[in-house]
Structure formats: C-alpha cells, structure tokens
Design an enzyme around this catalytic site. Structure first.
Site, short mmCIF file in Angstrom:
data_model
loop_
_atom_site.label_atom_id
_atom_site.label_comp_id
_atom_site.label_asym_id
_atom_site.label_seq_id
_atom_site.Cartn_x
_atom_site.Cartn_y
_atom_site.Cartn_z
N LYS A 60 1.71 5.90 7.18
CA LYS A 60 -0.44 6.19 6.29
C LYS A 60 -0.94 5.69 6.36
O LYS A 60 -1.77 4.83 5.88
CB LYS A 60 0.60 6.27 5.00
CG LYS A 60 1.09 7.05 4.39
CD LYS A 60 1.38 7.43 2.99
CE LYS A 60 2.23 8.40 2.46
NZ LYS A 60 4.03 7.84 2.80
N ILE A 64 -10.72 2.44 9.44
CA ILE A 64 -11.92 3.42 10.03
C ILE A 64 -12.06 3.45 11.39
O ILE A 64 -10.44 3.31 11.73
CB ILE A 64 -13.47 1.94 10.81
CG1 ILE A 64 -12.24 0.50 10.89
CG2 ILE A 64 -13.70 1.75 9.30
CD1 ILE A 64 -13.09 -0.64 11.40
N PRO A 65 -12.46 4.20 11.79
CA PRO A 65 -11.84 5.11 13.09
C PRO A 65 -11.20 4.49 14.78
O PRO A 65 -10.58 4.82 15.01
CB PRO A 65 -12.89 6.80 13.31
CG PRO A 65 -14.19 6.62 12.08
CD PRO A 65 -13.79 5.05 11.62
N ASN A 66 -12.04 3.03 14.60
CA ASN A 66 -12.03 2.62 15.53
C ASN A 66 -10.30 1.91 15.55
O ASN A 66 -9.48 1.77 16.53
CB ASN A 66 -13.13 1.39 15.98
CG ASN A 66 -12.67 0.63 17.12
OD1 ASN A 66 -12.13 1.58 18.25
ND2 ASN A 66 -12.93 -0.98 16.80
N THR A 67 -10.18 1.48 14.70
CA THR A 67 -9.31 0.93 13.78
C THR A 67 -7.17 1.87 14.27
O THR A 67 -7.38 1.09 14.73
CB THR A 67 -8.65 0.21 12.61
OG1 THR A 67 -9.97 -0.94 12.92
CG2 THR A 67 -8.08 -0.55 12.17
N THR A 117 2.94 12.84 -3.75
CA THR A 117 3.64 13.29 -5.01
C THR A 117 3.75 12.69 -5.73
O THR A 117 4.47 12.90 -7.36
CB THR A 117 4.67 13.27 -4.38
OG1 THR A 117 5.62 12.82 -4.51
CG2 THR A 117 5.76 14.67 -3.21
N ARG A 178 14.13 16.61 -5.38
CA ARG A 178 15.57 15.71 -6.17
C ARG A 178 16.93 16.72 -6.17
O ARG A 178 16.07 18.51 -5.86
CB ARG A 178 14.77 15.82 -7.27
CG ARG A 178 14.48 14.10 -7.51
CD ARG A 178 15.01 13.09 -6.86
NE ARG A 178 14.35 11.12 -6.54
CZ ARG A 178 14.09 11.23 -5.32
NH1 ARG A 178 13.37 11.99 -3.98
NH2 ARG A 178 13.13 10.36 -4.92
N ARG A 207 16.06 8.35 -1.67
CA ARG A 207 16.82 7.67 -2.43
C ARG A 207 18.40 8.07 -2.85
O ARG A 207 19.17 7.58 -3.17
CB ARG A 207 16.55 6.33 -3.68
CG ARG A 207 15.29 5.65 -3.32
CD ARG A 207 13.65 5.43 -4.90
NE ARG A 207 13.28 6.72 -4.34
CZ ARG A 207 12.24 6.36 -5.13
NH1 ARG A 207 12.23 5.32 -5.61
NH2 ARG A 207 11.30 7.18 -5.05
O1 C5P Z 1 13.28 7.81 -2.35
P1 C5P Z 1 13.22 9.35 -1.83
O2 C5P Z 1 13.22 10.07 -1.81
O3 C5P Z 1 11.33 9.03 -3.29
O4 C5P Z 1 11.37 8.83 -0.84
C1 C5P Z 1 10.45 9.42 -0.45
C2 C5P Z 1 9.81 8.94 0.86
O5 C5P Z 1 8.67 9.69 1.09
C3 C5P Z 1 9.54 7.05 0.51
O6 C5P Z 1 9.16 6.67 1.85
C4 C5P Z 1 7.90 8.04 0.12
O7 C5P Z 1 6.95 6.56 0.58
C5 C5P Z 1 7.55 8.89 1.08
N1 C5P Z 1 7.00 9.55 0.28
C6 C5P Z 1 5.67 10.19 1.32
N2 C5P Z 1 4.01 11.11 0.64
C7 C5P Z 1 4.69 11.06 -0.49
C8 C5P Z 1 5.78 11.05 -2.02
C9 C5P Z 1 6.82 10.51 -0.55
O8 C5P Z 1 5.77 9.72 2.28
N3 C5P Z 1 4.15 12.34 -1.64
#
Ligand code: C5P
Length: 228
Positions: A60, A64-67, A117, A178, A207
C-alpha cells in the site's frame, strides 16, 4: 471466475512455510503484506516464486511521486504479479507509477486502494473528509479507472455499485471476507458468495485460514463456495 488470494500475515518462519506448504495444492495466489515482507524481505518472494506461485505484494504505497516511482521499479525488478498503492496519495503519484510501469515494460497488475474495510462513515467524517464513505470510494475508484490503472481494492459492501459503473476487465480485489459473523477489526465485511455475485475478481482471506486449527479445511471450504 473469482479467485482466492491467501493473505500471509505471519511473522514466524516455520508457520508461514507450513501454511504455504499445506495450502499450495489449492491456492495459486498468495498475498505478502507488511508483516511477512518486513520480517523475511525478498526471500519470501523467492520462496513463493520457486513454487510457481502468483504474488500480490500488498505494501500500500503512499509517498511522494518520485519515491513511489523508484519503489515501483524495484517491484517490477522482482517480477511481482500484482501490487497496490493508496489512491488517497493522489493523481500525480499514480501517474508516476504508471509511467514507471511503461518504462519498464512491466505486466505487473497495479491496483489502487480505495477506502479500507476497517473504516466506517464515522471514521471518514472524523478525518474531515467532506464526502460520504460511498462518495469518496466512488471518487477514488473513478480516478483509478480514468488513469487506466488495472483495478482497485475495495470492500464487498461497495462492490455492487462499483461494478455497475466500472465494468470488467477493471479488476476488483476484495478483502474483509468472512464465513462467520465474527468480523475481527473490519467494519465492512462480506461473504464469499456475495463477492462472487457482485463481480469480484479476487477475494483476500487471511485470519479465517491462517488462524484456523484446520487451515486446509478452511481453504477448501472457501474454494467450494467460490465454485458454487
Ligand atoms: O485476516 P483478514 O482476512 O482480515 O486479512 C485481510 C488482509 O487484507 C490483511 O492483510 C489486510 O492488511 C488486508 N486488507 C487490505 N485492504 C483492506 C482491508 C484489509 O489490503 N481494505
């Protein structure tokens, strides 16, 4: 067809290898986020690559753009199949990454993260964002679509309206899946069938599998739901 991405949020070497080894027969895509990448670095990429697995590098990016352009070049060198950047980092950052992708002739899938989420409408207001959660998600997804990113990461609860506006092949990857009512730290979760019927390309599950006493059974159960 919607595919499972198994999220390897694990920092013990024995456990991460065990989970990969017992599930590799059923799972093609694995997600490496900040936990395994900080702990194991590129060696865990190598481990999965040697097994012929697809990798979603979930770091994720937000800078900044360059980095970010320079960081993306390293991702392209690793030959990563899919990675993501925060859309909230803005248009110039997205453009820098996409330019870098073109320069490197990379086929890596570049996704934009919309709203996590774990966020609710209340959390968005607390941050001083004037749009509602749905409006902000729409705004960010439109930016990704117009800039010709490959797709987005979004909640299943936003999928129904997003998919009607942004058709395939724009990729939609949904975490927060879930199979029971317990949602952990997510505020906006959805089920496997819901993700499939609303047009997700991938679901990300962590999880419910890696913390299960029977991870293989948990994976098989998800795959069965995906295939139904
Ligand atoms: O354990 P769980 O099923 O909740 O894992 C979800 C994974 O998705 C985690 O690695 C979390 O960092 C990632 N995630 C994501 N974007 C979201 C929510 C969770 O990349 N909006």
């Amino acid at each position: 067809m919607c595919e499972l991405i198994l999220s390897l949020d694990i920092y013990e070497e024995k456990k991460i290898k065990e989970i990969i080894n017992v599930t590799e027969k059923y799972v093609n895509w694995f997600k490496l986020g900040i936990i395994p990448f900080l702990k194991f670095g590129p060696s865990i990429i190598e481990y999965l690559k040697k097994k012929g697995k697809k990798i979603f590098l979930d770091l994720k990016f937000f800078d900044i753009p360059n980095t970010i352009a320079n960081a993306s070049r390293i991702v392209f060198e690793y030959n990563i199949d899919m990675f993501n950047i925060h859309l909230l980092a803005g248009e110039r950052m997205l453009e820098a990454v996409l330019n870098e992708k073109e320069k490197n002739k990379s086929r890596s899938i570049v996704l934009g993260v919309t709203i996590l989420t774990s966020f609710s409408d209340e959390d968005i207001t607390m941050l001083g964002i004037k749009r509602s959660l749905k409006e902000e998600t729409m705004f960010l997804a439109s930016m990704a679509y117009e800039k010709k990113m490959n797709g987005i990461v979004c909640s299943v609860s936003d999928l129904d309206f997003l998919r009607t506006i942004f058709p395939k092949p724009f990729i939609m990857v949904c975490p927060g899946i879930r199979t029971t009512e317990y949602a952990d730290d997510h505020k906006r979760v959805g089920g496997v069938k819901q993700a499939v019927s609303f047009g997700a390309d991938f679901i990300v599950v962590g999880r419910p599998v890696i913390e299960s006493s029977e991870p293989v059974k948990a994976v098989k159960n998800i795959i069965q739901l995906l295939e139904q």
